[in-house]
Design an enzyme around this catalytic site. Sequence first.
Site, short mmCIF file in Angstrom:
data_model
loop_
_atom_site.label_atom_id
_atom_site.label_comp_id
_atom_site.label_asym_id
_atom_site.label_seq_id
_atom_site.Cartn_x
_atom_site.Cartn_y
_atom_site.Cartn_z
N GLU A 97 -0.29 20.29 39.86
CA GLU A 97 -0.29 18.76 40.22
C GLU A 97 -1.48 18.33 41.22
O GLU A 97 -1.80 17.33 41.21
CB GLU A 97 1.03 18.75 40.92
CG GLU A 97 2.29 18.93 40.02
CD GLU A 97 3.60 19.17 40.33
OE1 GLU A 97 3.84 19.27 41.54
OE2 GLU A 97 4.31 19.60 39.51
N GLU A 167 1.74 29.53 35.99
CA GLU A 167 2.58 28.10 35.72
C GLU A 167 1.94 27.38 34.35
O GLU A 167 0.97 26.64 34.62
CB GLU A 167 2.69 27.48 36.66
CG GLU A 167 3.14 28.04 38.13
CD GLU A 167 3.81 27.16 38.93
OE1 GLU A 167 4.92 27.05 39.44
OE2 GLU A 167 3.08 26.09 39.45
P1 PGA Z 1 9.55 23.49 38.02
O1 PGA Z 1 8.34 23.51 39.18
O2 PGA Z 1 10.33 24.81 38.23
O3 PGA Z 1 10.52 22.34 38.33
O4 PGA Z 1 9.09 23.49 36.55
C1 PGA Z 1 7.42 24.78 39.14
C2 PGA Z 1 6.30 24.30 39.82
O5 PGA Z 1 5.66 23.35 39.68
O6 PGA Z 1 5.80 25.43 40.93
#
Ligand code: PGA
Length: 249
Positions: A97, A167
Amino acid sequence: MARKKIIAGNWKMNMTPSQAVELVNTLKPLVVNDEVDVVFCVPAIDIIPAMEAARGTNIQIGAENMYFEEKGAFTGEIAPGMLTEVGVKYVIIGHSERREYFAETDETVNRKVLKAFEHGITPIICCGESLTQREQGITIDWIRQQIKIAFLNVTAEQAASAVIAYEPIWAIGTGKVATTEQAQEVCKAIRDCIAEIYDEATAAAIRIQYGGSVSASSAPELFAQPDIDGGLVGGASLKPDFGAIVNYK
Ligand code: PGA
């Protein structure tokens, strides 16, 4: 030596300071597990109250971001010394993000990683591919590039103490968790990449988390994989489910 699992919550932009205290108090009795390191990465303004609420427990309070300069004219940023003064030992670096909405690049990630180590803060270094990249079959190439740049000029000793969070972007906040095989495959490729940059001992020591829609039901199988040393958990870290994730066995 077996690697100690590390399970970290990423609260993202959730919880006011009073809500943070409430959440820590709710989760405190649920996340007791001496076999794993438990970290709550919280918004900067929540760090101090969350730490006070967590005092005397196994919960470490970490940050979600940090800048790569010591101080100065960088409006809105948090300096490493601000984090260490209050006792922060972990910081998430390069979350997807931050890369997507705040223009972070592999190069700024590397600068932040170096700065965190300089201050004795353990970086939780994020990497991950988009759905398009996965469909194009370039996942491993992409991740290797992210890792190689993130670890530029990082010593083997520092690298051994780092945490990497794999991720897949398509699995974050979507409820679409990667399959155990997909997660293990990439986490192994990351460990191989670390062995290539450094050596086998460093690769054996570094901890690699999986993140992306981790839940109480998916955690046990994911965390049982040979190259998955815990998780970075978003949505479920704000709920009592986090207790079940920490006590996944
Ligand atoms: P999530 O987020 O478990 O809500 O998918 C994980 C993260 O962005 O670290």
